[in-house]
Enzyme design. Structure first.
Site, PDB file in Angstrom:
ATOM      1  N   ASN A 134      -3.167   7.734   8.031  1.00 35.83           N
ATOM      2  CA  ASN A 134      -1.698   7.553   8.595  1.00 35.83           C
ATOM      3  C   ASN A 134      -0.486   7.095   7.527  1.00 35.83           C
ATOM      4  O   ASN A 134       0.544   7.116   7.628  1.00 35.83           O
ATOM      5  CB  ASN A 134      -1.870   6.223   9.584  1.00 35.83           C
ATOM      6  CG  ASN A 134      -2.680   4.835   9.067  1.00 35.83           C
ATOM      7  OD1 ASN A 134      -3.524   5.359   8.400  1.00 35.83           O
ATOM      8  ND2 ASN A 134      -2.134   4.110   8.993  1.00 35.83           N
ATOM      9  N   CYS A 163       4.216   7.141  11.135  1.00 39.36           N
ATOM     10  CA  CYS A 163       2.975   8.063  10.767  1.00 39.36           C
ATOM     11  C   CYS A 163       2.635   8.734  11.932  1.00 39.36           C
ATOM     12  O   CYS A 163       2.579   9.961  11.738  1.00 39.36           O
ATOM     13  CB  CYS A 163       2.009   7.132  10.269  1.00 39.36           C
ATOM     14  SG  CYS A 163       1.297   5.761  11.488  1.00 39.36           S
ATOM     15  N   ALA A 183      -3.828  -0.843   8.564  1.00 36.82           N
ATOM     16  CA  ALA A 183      -2.674  -1.413   9.038  1.00 36.82           C
ATOM     17  C   ALA A 183      -2.275  -2.375   8.299  1.00 36.82           C
ATOM     18  O   ALA A 183      -2.866  -3.412   8.749  1.00 36.82           O
ATOM     19  CB  ALA A 183      -2.685  -1.391  10.329  1.00 36.82           C
ATOM     20  N   GLY A 184      -1.556  -2.620   7.351  1.00 33.06           N
ATOM     21  CA  GLY A 184      -1.237  -3.654   6.574  1.00 33.06           C
ATOM     22  C   GLY A 184      -0.006  -4.814   7.435  1.00 33.06           C
ATOM     23  O   GLY A 184       0.171  -4.478   8.678  1.00 33.06           O
ATOM     24  N   ASN A 196       0.846  -1.143  -0.035  1.00 36.28           N
ATOM     25  CA  ASN A 196       0.002  -0.132   0.105  1.00 36.28           C
ATOM     26  C   ASN A 196       0.932   1.352   0.077  1.00 36.28           C
ATOM     27  O   ASN A 196       0.585   2.189  -0.790  1.00 36.28           O
ATOM     28  CB  ASN A 196      -0.970  -0.060   1.350  1.00 36.28           C
ATOM     29  CG  ASN A 196      -2.197  -0.921   0.899  1.00 36.28           C
ATOM     30  OD1 ASN A 196      -2.418  -1.418   0.146  1.00 36.28           O
ATOM     31  ND2 ASN A 196      -2.704  -1.448   2.301  1.00 36.28           N
ATOM     32  N   GLY A 224       3.137  -5.037   7.145  1.00 29.25           N
ATOM     33  CA  GLY A 224       4.125  -4.307   7.463  1.00 29.25           C
ATOM     34  C   GLY A 224       4.019  -3.539   8.673  1.00 29.25           C
ATOM     35  O   GLY A 224       5.102  -3.362   9.591  1.00 29.25           O
ATOM     36  N   THR A 225       2.933  -2.664   8.773  1.00 31.62           N
ATOM     37  CA  THR A 225       2.601  -1.891   9.967  1.00 31.62           C
ATOM     38  C   THR A 225       2.753  -2.871  11.291  1.00 31.62           C
ATOM     39  O   THR A 225       3.042  -2.465  12.369  1.00 31.62           O
ATOM     40  CB  THR A 225       1.234  -0.988   9.865  1.00 31.62           C
ATOM     41  OG1 THR A 225       1.472  -0.083   8.685  1.00 31.62           O
ATOM     42  CG2 THR A 225       1.082  -0.269  11.166  1.00 31.62           C
ATOM     43  N   ARG A 226       1.630  -3.849  10.995  1.00 37.37           N
ATOM     44  CA  ARG A 226       1.586  -4.797  12.294  1.00 37.37           C
ATOM     45  C   ARG A 226       2.755  -5.723  12.663  1.00 37.37           C
ATOM     46  O   ARG A 226       3.069  -5.464  13.915  1.00 37.37           O
ATOM     47  CB  ARG A 226       0.727  -5.655  11.987  1.00 37.37           C
ATOM     48  CG  ARG A 226      -0.779  -5.342  11.778  1.00 37.37           C
ATOM     49  CD  ARG A 226      -1.783  -6.270  10.971  1.00 37.37           C
ATOM     50  NE  ARG A 226      -3.027  -5.482  10.662  1.00 37.37           N
ATOM     51  CZ  ARG A 226      -4.012  -5.230  11.608  1.00 37.37           C
ATOM     52  NH1 ARG A 226      -3.948  -5.496  12.841  1.00 37.37           N
ATOM     53  NH2 ARG A 226      -5.403  -4.590  11.216  1.00 37.37           N
ATOM     54  N   ALA A 227       3.665  -5.580  11.713  1.00 38.43           N
ATOM     55  CA  ALA A 227       5.141  -6.280  12.299  1.00 38.43           C
ATOM     56  C   ALA A 227       5.854  -5.303  12.636  1.00 38.43           C
ATOM     57  O   ALA A 227       6.949  -5.746  13.608  1.00 38.43           O
ATOM     58  CB  ALA A 227       5.770  -6.727  10.913  1.00 38.43           C
TER      59      ALA A 227
END
Length: 314
Positions: A292, A134, A166-167, A16, A169-172
């Site tokens: 974000n 972000c 939140a994809g 994204n 990458g964000t969650r990781a």
């Protein structure tokens, strides 16, 4: 007379953030030219979209990028992967092209933290700059705005984002998010102590990014603090059009007769400033509620454009 050349760029990460950034560069960049989109999933929508838009692609990561004929002319690389991947990507690229410039959109923080309106001018010479997070891009300008009026002892930010934005990458990177943002609040924002909290809101329909900033500072003229915050908000708005103060700045005077206790800093008396923000995305690729992600790509583009401009004018 300075050259008006455009600097060619590659984006690592066809998710994204990387795809939104690609569209921004293709539509709005003045000194940058989109050259290569790099991914690791041959079936990703980002790679497919890049190919349709005439951008060269590889699904073989940075190794694939290095084998492409376009790599010779790449001046800037945006990394929109993850903190751990960026460490490897930076080392790999630096070994074969030492002078390449990396704009890091992960919380890896190999290079100095960079928030365009606060400290970009001091980092134009850096070969790797870190866009913090972000939440950091949205809130650190507000902490810095108070800091330029009065000494800030403590700053706490709460970033609330739509869970849908939140994809993987964000969650990781949740742990890195809190650590990197907290540290950047101190290093760039000027707070003696910083704290960051992220909330992923599962509400349907998804809510826009909202940020709350609490700042404890020495006693100061409230009108000056408010003016500084409003001026800073306008500066961010110049490259993130959906960035705005959600309501008027709020103040509370903390007297010595009833001081606050701050863990690690002792008791506090002075001025408490509360700032409430909203960030709406430009909806170039992502939904409008994903402010974000939009603020990260907008800040990264503004950073690379300014560095490119400085190279042209050198």
């Amino acid at each position: 007379m300075p050259s008006e050349r455009k600097y060619k760029v590659a984006i690592i990460g066809s998710g994204n953030i990387g795809t939104d950034l690609m569209i921004k560069i293709l539509r709005h960049a003045n000194h940058l030219e989109m050259s290569v989109m790099v991914g690791i999933d041959a079936s990703s929508d980002g790679l497919a979209r890049a190919q349709r838009m005439g951008v060269a692609i590889t699904h073989e990561g940075v190794e694939g990028l290095a084998r492409m004929p376009e790599f010779t002319d790449i001046d800037f690389v945006f990394d929109a992967t993850s903190a751990s991947a960026h460490v490897k990507n930076d080392a790999f690229l630096r070994a074969i092209k030492p002078g390449i410039r990396l704009i890091d959109l992960t919380p890896a923080a190999i290079g100095p933290y960079c928030v365009p309106v606060v400290n970009l001018e001091a980092n134009l010479h850096q070969l790797n700059v870190n866009m913090v997070t972000c939440g950091g891009q949205a809130t650190i300008p507000m902490v810095a705005a108070v800091s330029r009026v009065a000494k800030v002892h403590y700053a706490e930010i709460v970033a609330s984002i739509a869970s849908k934005s939140a994809g993987p990458g964000t969650r990781a990177n949740i742990d890195e998010f809190t650590e990197t943002t907290s540290r950047a609040i101190e290093v760039i924002g000027g707070a003696t102590k910083g704290k960051a909290i992220i909330v992923m809101n599962p509400a349907e329909p998804p809510l826009m990014m909202r940020d709350t900033v609490f700042v404890l500072s020495e006693a100061a003229d409230q009108a000056r603090v408010e003016a500084s915050i409003e001026e800073m908000a306008q500066a961010v708005h110049a490259y993130v059009p959906g960035y705005r103060l959600k309501q008027k700045v709020q103040f509370e005077v903390i007297g010595q007769e009833a001081p606050l206790k701050i863990p690690g800093l002792g008791t506090f008396s002075g001025l408490k400033t509360s700032v409430f923000l909203e960030v709406e995305g430009a909806a170039h690729y992502l939904p409008a509620y994903a402010g974000n992600l939009d603020i990260m790509t907008s800040a990264a583009l503004a950073t690379a454009e300014r560095i490119a401009q400085s190279l042209i004018n050198a």
